[in-house]
Design a protein around this motif. Sequence first.
Motif, short mmCIF file in Angstrom:
data_model
loop_
_atom_site.label_atom_id
_atom_site.label_comp_id
_atom_site.label_asym_id
_atom_site.label_seq_id
_atom_site.Cartn_x
_atom_site.Cartn_y
_atom_site.Cartn_z
N HIS A 33 18.95 -41.97 -19.90
CA HIS A 33 18.61 -43.04 -20.83
C HIS A 33 19.67 -43.17 -21.92
CE1 HIS A 33 16.15 -46.11 -22.55
NE2 HIS A 33 16.10 -45.49 -23.72
N ALA A 34 20.16 -42.03 -22.41
CA ALA A 34 21.22 -42.07 -23.43
C ALA A 34 22.49 -42.71 -22.87
CB ALA A 34 21.50 -40.64 -23.92
N LEU A 35 22.79 -42.42 -21.60
CA LEU A 35 23.96 -43.05 -20.96
C LEU A 35 23.77 -44.56 -20.91
CD1 LEU A 35 26.64 -42.80 -19.35
CD2 LEU A 35 25.24 -42.57 -17.27
N ARG A 36 22.56 -44.98 -20.54
CA ARG A 36 22.27 -46.42 -20.46
C ARG A 36 22.44 -47.09 -21.82
NH1 ARG A 36 16.24 -48.46 -18.99
NH2 ARG A 36 16.52 -50.70 -19.36
N MET A 37 21.95 -46.41 -22.88
CA MET A 37 22.09 -46.97 -24.24
C MET A 37 23.57 -47.08 -24.62
SD MET A 37 19.15 -47.72 -25.42
CE MET A 37 18.61 -48.14 -23.77
N LEU A 38 24.37 -46.12 -24.17
CA LEU A 38 25.79 -46.10 -24.53
C LEU A 38 26.59 -47.17 -23.80
CD1 LEU A 38 28.00 -44.46 -26.12
CD2 LEU A 38 28.33 -43.14 -24.00
N VAL A 39 26.35 -47.33 -22.49
CA VAL A 39 27.22 -48.22 -21.69
C VAL A 39 26.59 -49.58 -21.42
CG1 VAL A 39 28.36 -46.23 -20.59
CG2 VAL A 39 26.43 -47.36 -19.41
N GLY A 40 25.29 -49.71 -21.70
CA GLY A 40 24.61 -50.99 -21.46
C GLY A 40 24.01 -51.04 -20.05
N ASP A 41 23.01 -51.94 -19.90
CA ASP A 41 22.26 -51.99 -18.64
C ASP A 41 23.13 -52.28 -17.43
OD1 ASP A 41 20.04 -51.49 -20.12
OD2 ASP A 41 18.86 -53.17 -19.31
N ALA A 42 23.99 -53.29 -17.54
CA ALA A 42 24.75 -53.71 -16.35
C ALA A 42 25.62 -52.56 -15.84
CB ALA A 42 25.61 -54.93 -16.68
N THR A 43 26.33 -51.92 -16.76
CA THR A 43 27.21 -50.82 -16.36
C THR A 43 26.40 -49.63 -15.86
OG1 THR A 43 28.87 -51.55 -17.92
CG2 THR A 43 29.06 -49.28 -17.16
N PHE A 44 25.30 -49.33 -16.58
CA PHE A 44 24.46 -48.19 -16.18
C PHE A 44 23.97 -48.34 -14.75
CE2 PHE A 44 20.20 -46.34 -15.67
CZ PHE A 44 20.52 -45.00 -15.79
N PHE A 45 23.39 -49.49 -14.42
CA PHE A 45 22.85 -49.64 -13.06
C PHE A 45 23.97 -49.75 -12.02
CE2 PHE A 45 19.01 -50.56 -15.55
CZ PHE A 45 18.16 -49.65 -14.93
N ARG A 46 25.15 -50.21 -12.45
CA ARG A 46 26.28 -50.18 -11.52
C ARG A 46 26.67 -48.73 -11.22
NH1 ARG A 46 30.93 -52.47 -13.87
NH2 ARG A 46 29.45 -54.04 -14.62
N ILE A 47 26.64 -47.87 -12.25
CA ILE A 47 26.91 -46.44 -12.03
C ILE A 47 25.91 -45.86 -11.04
CG2 ILE A 47 26.81 -44.15 -13.14
CD1 ILE A 47 27.94 -45.54 -15.71
N MET A 48 24.63 -46.15 -11.23
CA MET A 48 23.59 -45.58 -10.36
C MET A 48 23.78 -46.05 -8.91
SD MET A 48 21.86 -43.63 -12.40
CE MET A 48 20.15 -43.30 -11.94
N ARG A 49 24.06 -47.33 -8.74
CA ARG A 49 24.22 -47.86 -7.37
C ARG A 49 25.50 -47.33 -6.73
NH1 ARG A 49 21.88 -52.53 -9.61
NH2 ARG A 49 23.92 -53.34 -10.21
N THR A 50 26.56 -47.22 -7.53
CA THR A 50 27.82 -46.70 -6.99
C THR A 50 27.64 -45.24 -6.55
OG1 THR A 50 28.99 -48.16 -8.52
CG2 THR A 50 30.30 -46.47 -7.45
N TRP A 51 26.91 -44.49 -7.36
CA TRP A 51 26.61 -43.08 -7.03
C TRP A 51 25.87 -43.00 -5.69
CZ3 TRP A 51 27.97 -38.37 -8.30
CH2 TRP A 51 27.09 -37.30 -8.20
N ALA A 52 24.85 -43.85 -5.53
CA ALA A 52 24.05 -43.83 -4.29
C ALA A 52 24.90 -44.22 -3.08
CB ALA A 52 22.85 -44.76 -4.42
N THR A 53 25.86 -45.12 -3.28
CA THR A 53 26.70 -45.59 -2.18
C THR A 53 27.83 -44.60 -1.87
OG1 THR A 53 26.29 -47.82 -2.97
CG2 THR A 53 28.06 -47.55 -1.37
N ARG A 54 28.51 -44.19 -2.93
CA ARG A 54 29.70 -43.35 -2.77
C ARG A 54 29.36 -42.00 -2.11
NH1 ARG A 54 32.69 -40.07 -1.94
NH2 ARG A 54 34.58 -39.33 -2.95
N TYR A 55 28.21 -41.43 -2.43
CA TYR A 55 27.85 -40.10 -1.91
C TYR A 55 26.69 -40.14 -0.91
CZ TYR A 55 31.14 -38.36 -5.32
OH TYR A 55 32.30 -38.12 -6.02
N ARG A 56 26.40 -41.33 -0.41
CA ARG A 56 25.33 -41.51 0.57
C ARG A 56 25.44 -40.49 1.71
NH1 ARG A 56 22.57 -46.62 2.64
NH2 ARG A 56 22.58 -46.44 4.90
#
Length: 479
Positions: A411-434
């Motif tokens: 949640h702190a990361l999301r507050m720091l980078v904003g929603d769009a970037t935060f969820f892009r990080i989460m999706r990239t993580w799920a894809t990159r290390y699938r």
Amino acid sequence: MHGRHLLAAALALVVAATPATAAHAATQPGFRPGAPGIGDPAYPLDGNGGYDVRHYDLDVRYQPATDELDGHATITATATQSLSRFDLDLTGLTVDALTVNGRPAVWTRDGDELVVTPARGLPAGLPFVVDVRYHGVPYTARIPEIPLESQFMHTDDGALVAGEPKAAASWFPVNDHPLDKATYSVRVTVPEGLGALSNGILLGSATNDGWTTFRWAATSPMASYLTTLAIGRWRIDQHQHRGRQTIIAVDASLPPTFADDSVGRTDEITDYLETLFGPYPFEANGAIVDKHDPLLFALETQTRPVYPASFLVDEPSRYQGNVVAHELAHQWFGDSVSVRYWRELWLNEGFAEYAAWLWNEHDRLTTVRELFNLFYNLPVDSGVWTPPAYGPPGADPFRFSVYSRGAMTLHALRMLVGDATFFRIMRTWATRYRYGNADTADFVALAERVSGRSLGAFFAAWLTGATKPPNPDPLPPGV
Ligand code: ARG
Ligand code: ZN
């Protein structure tokens, strides 16, 4: 059983006494024993070195009246070094016969290690097949003072396998660590009238001579602790959802509508999580709800999480999260993207817990900000903050900070980078290390790349710092 055991012992003697076989592998130049552990500092004997399993083909028969299991495992692996010898993990159970590449092999037991010396060395880079026949009463792990059970649990009407960081070695020989994922075919035979579930897709079932065999296929790579076996009387809801076979099994002794508000929402919750994290990673979905009293945890067993009935009674208030959203989120975080070593567990539990906060907000029960503040405002010396979320598993791998401080970090990361970037990080993580393994350094590096920020100090403060970082999302005054 006894006769088979004697035969196996006699075979082992014959093989051991034949110098051209066992002695040969041990003396071939460049062929060395595989390590007894895969290298996890927290659990030195979990998993094994020197090979990589591609597929487990398991054929087990279970008789609840005697608690006995008869098993036949065919394991296809590739040597990653030239092996004179290798280990599998197996807790209890009696090995009756064992071949490697079709030739009888010598084996010994050393605690939970099954040590196998093949007749011929196994050259690096080449595949090999291990065939093991075994039987016995599978091991139940117990903590009597709680009283909690895990691994192979003998239930009133059958059996249930669930355990983290391990459970698989209680019912089949295995390279028991998330670093070695594999696909599985499981045939499970039970007395007629009982049902038997496992991971993945149900291919079919057939009854002969009072026994029913269920055939399951888990076609995506799976960490061994995520395998399950659930035998008993079930009320089954089987349907297709978005092209996925979905099987929700609820203990038949529970009232018919018992799970409607919890696992009954599996499809809806999965759809929501897809909007956040990208495509659901697996071929099947579902749930197993068992009333077995000493089952005191839920587990994200792949494609089919296990839930204790007791956890669904007071849904959705249980540990502020929602246990169904939590276990389904693990399919992305924990199951598809798995830890490299167990000290990285916050990457599973913090992520799943944060997803459950998001679901609770979506379901209008509370808000993420409220949940964040609830935990943030607890004293720094409470279990919510200390010992820190990231670090050696120690005596309690599932300490609360792994969940709560882990979720607060996101949640702190999301507050720091904003929603769009935060969820892009989460999706990239799920894809990159699938279907793979990753660690905290990988996550920090990926978050830095996607956000274009330097985040080392941020993660150190949130995951391991001795003091609370400033609150990035306080409740408005008066709330
Ligand atoms: N990964 C599970 C969950 O958070 C926790 C399992 C805890 N296991 C245990 N034996 N206490 O859903
Ligand atoms: Zn969890």
